[in-house]
Design a protein around this motif. Structure first.
Motif, PDB file in Angstrom:
ATOM      1  N   VAL A 234       0.845  -1.201   0.000  1.00 41.98           N
ATOM      2  CA  VAL A 234       0.000   0.000   0.000  1.00 41.98           C
ATOM      3  C   VAL A 234       0.882   1.253   0.000  1.00 41.98           C
ATOM      4  O   VAL A 234       0.644   2.202  -0.757  1.00 41.98           O
ATOM      5  CB  VAL A 234      -0.940   0.014   1.221  1.00 41.98           C
ATOM      6  N   ALA A 235       1.899   1.248   0.845  1.00 41.39           N
ATOM      7  CA  ALA A 235       2.796   2.405   0.957  1.00 41.39           C
ATOM      8  C   ALA A 235       3.555   2.646  -0.340  1.00 41.39           C
ATOM      9  O   ALA A 235       3.759   3.796  -0.743  1.00 41.39           O
ATOM     10  CB  ALA A 235       3.769   2.197   2.116  1.00 41.39           C
ATOM     11  N   GLU A 236       3.977   1.583  -1.002  1.00 36.64           N
ATOM     12  CA  GLU A 236       4.712   1.735  -2.261  1.00 36.64           C
ATOM     13  C   GLU A 236       3.844   2.412  -3.318  1.00 36.64           C
ATOM     14  O   GLU A 236       4.312   3.297  -4.048  1.00 36.64           O
ATOM     15  CB  GLU A 236       5.178   0.365  -2.752  1.00 36.64           C
ATOM     16  N   GLN A 237       2.604   1.998  -3.404  1.00 34.46           N
ATOM     17  CA  GLN A 237       1.695   2.615  -4.363  1.00 34.46           C
ATOM     18  C   GLN A 237       1.449   4.081  -4.009  1.00 34.46           C
ATOM     19  O   GLN A 237       1.449   4.955  -4.888  1.00 34.46           O
ATOM     20  CB  GLN A 237       0.378   1.843  -4.386  1.00 34.46           C
ATOM     21  N   ALA A 238       1.270   4.358  -2.722  1.00 35.17           N
ATOM     22  CA  ALA A 238       1.041   5.732  -2.276  1.00 35.17           C
ATOM     23  C   ALA A 238       2.265   6.604  -2.532  1.00 35.17           C
ATOM     24  O   ALA A 238       2.144   7.749  -2.992  1.00 35.17           O
ATOM     25  CB  ALA A 238       0.680   5.742  -0.794  1.00 35.17           C
TER      26      ALA A 238
ATOM     27  N   HIS B 229      -3.482   7.398   3.074  1.00 38.03           N
ATOM     28  CA  HIS B 229      -2.194   7.051   2.479  1.00 38.03           C
ATOM     29  C   HIS B 229      -1.050   7.776   3.172  1.00 38.03           C
ATOM     30  O   HIS B 229       0.029   7.212   3.371  1.00 38.03           O
ATOM     31  CB  HIS B 229      -2.208   7.387   0.989  1.00 38.03           C
ATOM     32  N   PHE B 230      -1.277   9.039   3.531  1.00 39.62           N
ATOM     33  CA  PHE B 230      -0.247   9.786   4.246  1.00 39.62           C
ATOM     34  C   PHE B 230       0.085   9.110   5.571  1.00 39.62           C
ATOM     35  O   PHE B 230       1.258   8.986   5.948  1.00 39.62           O
ATOM     36  CB  PHE B 230      -0.715  11.217   4.493  1.00 39.62           C
ATOM     37  N   GLN B 231      -0.932   8.675   6.278  1.00 37.99           N
ATOM     38  CA  GLN B 231      -0.715   8.000   7.555  1.00 37.99           C
ATOM     39  C   GLN B 231       0.096   6.728   7.373  1.00 37.99           C
ATOM     40  O   GLN B 231       0.997   6.422   8.166  1.00 37.99           O
ATOM     41  CB  GLN B 231      -2.062   7.675   8.207  1.00 37.99           C
ATOM     42  N   ILE B 232      -0.179   5.994   6.310  1.00 38.16           N
ATOM     43  CA  ILE B 232       0.511   4.724   6.082  1.00 38.16           C
ATOM     44  C   ILE B 232       1.982   4.939   5.731  1.00 38.16           C
ATOM     45  O   ILE B 232       2.865   4.293   6.293  1.00 38.16           O
ATOM     46  CB  ILE B 232      -0.201   3.919   4.987  1.00 38.16           C
ATOM     47  N   ILE B 233       2.273   5.885   4.824  1.00 37.11           N
ATOM     48  CA  ILE B 233       3.674   6.052   4.423  1.00 37.11           C
ATOM     49  C   ILE B 233       4.495   6.749   5.488  1.00 37.11           C
ATOM     50  O   ILE B 233       5.726   6.631   5.494  1.00 37.11           O
ATOM     51  CB  ILE B 233       3.805   6.803   3.082  1.00 37.11           C
TER      52      ILE B 233
ATOM     53  N   SER C  28       6.379   2.052  11.495  1.00 42.00           N
ATOM     54  CA  SER C  28       6.150   0.772  12.181  1.00 42.00           C
ATOM     55  C   SER C  28       5.176  -0.116  11.423  1.00 42.00           C
ATOM     56  O   SER C  28       5.106  -1.324  11.678  1.00 42.00           O
ATOM     57  CB  SER C  28       5.613   1.029  13.591  1.00 42.00           C
ATOM     58  N   LEU C  29       4.434   0.452  10.472  1.00 39.55           N
ATOM     59  CA  LEU C  29       3.465  -0.335   9.712  1.00 39.55           C
ATOM     60  C   LEU C  29       4.087  -1.058   8.536  1.00 39.55           C
ATOM     61  O   LEU C  29       3.510  -2.016   8.016  1.00 39.55           O
ATOM     62  CB  LEU C  29       2.360   0.585   9.170  1.00 39.55           C
ATOM     63  N   ILE C  30       5.242  -0.591   8.078  1.00 41.97           N
ATOM     64  CA  ILE C  30       5.782  -1.051   6.803  1.00 41.97           C
ATOM     65  C   ILE C  30       7.244  -1.476   6.942  1.00 41.97           C
ATOM     66  O   ILE C  30       7.906  -1.153   7.920  1.00 41.97           O
ATOM     67  CB  ILE C  30       5.658   0.055   5.742  1.00 41.97           C
ATOM     68  N   ASP C  31       7.723  -2.180   5.930  1.00 39.45           N
ATOM     69  CA  ASP C  31       9.122  -2.612   5.896  1.00 39.45           C
ATOM     70  C   ASP C  31       9.901  -1.645   5.014  1.00 39.45           C
ATOM     71  O   ASP C  31      10.212  -1.936   3.855  1.00 39.45           O
ATOM     72  CB  ASP C  31       9.214  -4.038   5.354  1.00 39.45           C
TER      73      ASP C  31
END
Length: 219
Positions: A67-71, A112-116, A120-123
């Protein structure tokens, strides 16, 4: 609330399972927050079996990283387009354009801003696309700052300090907007969006060196 993926439906269509899972994850984050997202719930929301997501994602972190990569790719495009649209030859204007685009994208795409921005949510370390797109944005900022320093357009020659302060400012403004703080903190007579842009404009004015005005010659 507007999201880049708002038009996408999280239901599964043949041949597009990966995207359906990404869309479902975004929807769940928006509704319940990232802590309540699970691969099982994402599968349920996408309308597939609990084991189906593991064809593409080994765990929740892998899914959220996708998700973060797409965002991040979309965020990078927003920044690049904003810089390319600057009509002046002033590098400080290009630097300001990055900040404006950053805030505009964050306000339009809060999930999306919150995710990227929540590492701690992503690798992050093992995602080449995330690091590549982030580095591309940083290079645009650094190029503008280096040119501004070379042309003596900045109050301070410490461009790293200036960049960190700018990053802290736009990130903090974005979080304040998304978390609803501008109900109390907006400038009277302005919308939250106006306040965010006003504060950024004032910061840019504070880092720009004032032009030297020579006294008029007297006869």
């Amino acid at each position: 609330m507007s999201e880049d993926q708002g038009k996408d439906r999280p239901s599964y269509h043949h041949g597009n399972l990966r995207q359906a899972l990404i869309n479902a994850a975004v929807q769940l984050v928006e509704e319940d927050g990232p802590a309540n997202v699970s691969v099982r719930e994402v599968a349920k929301r996408a309308g597939v079996s609990p084991g189906a997501p593991f064809r593409h994602f080994s765990n929740k972190t892998a899914l959220m990283t996708a998700v973060a990569e797409q965002a991040m790719a979309r965020f990078r495009l927003e920044i690049v387009n904003a810089v390319e649209a600057v009509i002046t030859d002033d590098p400080v204007d290009r630097f300001a354009a990055v900040g404006v685009a950053y805030l505009r994208w964050a306000i339009r795409n809060p999930t999306h801003f919150q995710i990227i921005s929540t590492r701690s949510l992503i690798d992050w370390e093992n995602s080449e696309p995330l690091r590549r797109d982030n580095d591309a944005v940083r290079l645009l900022v650094e190029a503008a700052m280096l040119e501004a320093r070379r042309r003596n357009l900045l109050q301070s020659n410490d461009i790293m300090e200036t960049q960190i302060a700018a990053r802290a400012l736009v990130y903090g403004l974005a979080r304040m907007y998304i978390d609803g703080h501008f109900a109390q903190w907006a400038i009277p007579g302005q919308t939250a969006e106006d306040t965010v842009q006003t504060v950024l404009k004032n910061y840019i004015s504070s880092i720009r060196r004032a032009p030297i005005t020579l006294p008029e010659e007297t006869i």
